[in-house]
Design a protein around this motif. Structure first.
Motif, PDB file in Angstrom:
ATOM      1  N   CYS A   1      46.063  90.342  64.605  1.00 21.91           N
ATOM      2  CA  CYS A   1      46.196  91.725  65.074  1.00 21.91           C
ATOM      3  C   CYS A   1      46.562  92.691  63.943  1.00 21.91           C
TER       4      CYS A   1
ATOM      5  N   VAL B   1      52.886  94.226  73.618  1.00 20.96           N
ATOM      6  CA  VAL B   1      52.106  93.035  73.961  1.00 20.96           C
ATOM      7  C   VAL B   1      52.093  91.996  72.847  1.00 20.96           C
TER       8      VAL B   1
ATOM      9  N   ARG C   1      47.465  88.999  73.926  1.00 19.93           N
ATOM     10  CA  ARG C   1      48.279  90.074  74.475  1.00 19.93           C
ATOM     11  C   ARG C   1      49.335  89.437  75.362  1.00 19.93           C
TER      12      ARG C   1
END
Lengths: 244, 330
Positions: free
Chosen positions: A139, A175, B254
């Protein structure tokens, strides 16, 4: 006996004001909490489930400890501007003293993790890079420049301090996955932080970094240079032909 | 198929017919002007360069076919680049030294010397006719080889017939899940809000169907579809790590901290943001992926280690034409 008494007296004199100061800080924190945090996090930080009181809703803060409070308040993640929104790094609205008081108050709600104290200088840069590519770069990108996933933004880590990184790893804000000490030991976190510090100013072995904006703009620059060179070559060839 | 063959035959006939019309016997004997002094060196050089270009293009095809070469990409670039360089050099040599350069100084004459004009046409046609064929042959070889080389990468669009290996996976009932160092995972190792990569014990980690994603979800949030019922162990679910869209490794997870105001748990592929819902058996919730993530049924042995309870429910990896025809096999 007399000596021992004197010692006890001395200790009492030293501790009492500190304890008093601490309880004063907690009281100040409680007041600040009531002013700024209560509408979402509820009385005594018990949390408010949606649909909430009309002003908002938020998770319980009991047991999150000083670690989470320190992270959210010193990054400006809290207070949140609107409720269903990703917390972003923003201007600090509270003074450092007020933040200390709030952290002390949240820590006093229930026992929870303390603020970590990373020592990046004890970590290994190579191990940090490996850990970062394994756990974070999916990410945050390999140079910690931040990125996207559906429904959320992985922030750039260029302004994250060592302590904030060590805190975020344990919390998993928004998240982000959460890493316990079993997943990442404190020493591994030291290495991670060392790599993140390095990634703020990496040495660009490839030469011209053009702001490290990624392969597409780099390719465009190459095209620009290559196309100009080709046009130049064409002009030179054309001249020779017209002369001959 | 029949149509293609008809096209091929008619094309061949046309080609042969043209060639025969061009090389007429009688014309040969009616050469009017002596041939230009032959520039044999340049001719040979041009032919050599063209053949070298063809050889390089063939080398590209060979390198493309042989995957195992060291520096594969560099060799591909080198061979194709050299093919174009040799072709360019050959064209330069031809243009500079072989094609007759004549400049017309006077105006075109009135059309009064019909016979002479025909003569000129013949002269132009005949000049270099003999070497032309050699050169054209070499040029065709070079152009054909480069054309073939450029078409070779089409092979990478996917296999046409041999797809049975796509259904094969190293997973079967009772195979333990291990981490990247080969250490078996216990069910208690898998924490909520984190994600883990697992491999089949004793199998090739590089195998496309090997890597797994392991996540633990709260059991009350699990809404597995009927065909995946019972695939989880106490909320632990396992999926293939390979995205069903383009075959990238899924590296984004997530994991919401506070469910009510954050997006739900999802596995996200970093290449094109295909998003899969692990709580619903890996169904696609966003992005270009065309089918769900293959899910692996799990069980736990007496000691607490995680085992596979069978094979994936879907073929692993990007889709191909026969993806829905068969089930994965061991």
């Amino acid at each position: 006996m007399r000596r021992r008494l004197a010692l006890a007296l001395l200790v009492a004199c030293a501790v009492a004001p500190a304890a008093a100061a601490q309880s004063g800080q907690v009281a100040h924190g409680k007041e600040l909490f009531g002013r700024y945090c209560l509408s979402c996090h509820g009385a005594n930080g018990a949390g408010i489930q949606p649909p909430g009181t009309g002003k908002g809703y938020g998770p319980s803060l009991q047991g999150v400890g000083a670690l989470a409070a320190d992270f959210y308040l010193r990054t400006g993640y809290m207070p949140l501007r609107r409720v269903p929104e990703q917390p972003r790094r923003s201007r600090l609205l509270l003074s450092p003293g007020d933040i200390d008081a709030l952290v002390a108050y949240v820590a006093s709600l229930a026992s929870g993790p303390a603020v970590p104290d990373p020592h990046p200088e004890q970590g290994s840069l190579a191990e940090g890079q490996k850990l970062f590519t394994d756990h974070c770069s999916g990410c945050h990108q390999v140079v910690a420049a931040g990125g996207y996933l559906t429904g959320a933004v992985a922030p750039s880590l260029d302004r994250a301090t060592a302590r904030q990184v060590a805190e975020a790893v344990r919390i998993g804000p928004y998240v982000m996955p959460r890493f316990t000490e079993k997943d990442l030991s404190p020493h591994q976190v030291d290495s991670l932080v060392r790599y993140i510090e390095y990634a703020k100013h990496p040495d660009d072995r490839g030469g011209w970094a053009i702001g490290r904006v990624g392969p597409v703009p780099e390719g465009l620059v190459t095209w620009f240079l290559g196309a100009s060179t080709l046009v130049g070559v064409c002009i030179v060839i054309g001249k020779r032909l017209s002369r001959g | 198929m029949g149509k293609a063959r008809d096209f091929l035959i008619s094309g061949l006939v046309l080609l042969l017919g043209r060639r025969r019309r061009r090389v007429r016997r009688g014309e040969r004997e009616r050469v009017v002007v002596p041939e230009a002094p032959r520039n044999e060196g340049a001719e040979l050089l041009a032919v050599f360069l063209l053949l070298a270009s063809a050889a390089c293009a063939v080398a590209f095809i060979v390198v493309y076919a042989v995957d195992s070469l060291p520096g594969h990409t560099q060799l591909l670039g080198l061979s194709l680049g050299l093919a174009f360089c040799f072709l360019a050099a050959a064209l330069i040599v031809t243009g500079q030294r072989l094609v007759p350069n004549e400049e017309l100084e006077d105006k075109y004459p009135e059309r009064e010397h019909e016979a002479e004009q025909e003569l000129v046409v013949q002269v132009i046609e005949e000049s270099g006719l003999t070497r032309r064929r050699l050169l054209l042959g070499a040029l065709a070889a070079s152009g054909g080889a480069i054309g073939l080389a450029l078409l070779t990468p089409l092979a990478s669009f996917g296999p046409a017939l041999r797809v049975s290996r796509f259904y094969r996976t190293p997973w079967s009932r009772g195979r333990r899940l291990v981490d990247e160092h080969g250490k078996p995972y216990r069910a208690s190792d898998i924490e909520q809000d984190n994600f883990y990569t697992a491999f089949p014990e004793g199998a090739d980690k590089e195998d496309f169907a090997s890597p797994l994603l392991l996540v633990r979800l709260p059991t009350d949030r699990l809404q597995l579809p009927p065909e995946n019922a019972g695939y989880d162990v106490d909320g632990i679910v396992a999926f293939s790590k390979i995205c069903t869209h383009a075959g990238c490794a899924i590296t984004l997870y997530r994991a919401p901290l506070f469910q009510p105001n954050e997006p739900p748990p999802a596995l996200v592929c970093p290449c094109h943001y295909s998003t899969f819902d692990p709580s619903r058996g890996g169904t696609v919730t966003f992005g270009p992926a065309g089918r769900k993530l293959p899910m692996l049924p799990l069980e736990v042995d007496r000691v607490g280690f995680l085992l596979a309870r069978g094979n994936f429910d879907e073929p692993v990896g990007p889709s191909w034409w026969g993806v829905r025809l068969k089930e994965p096999t061991t």
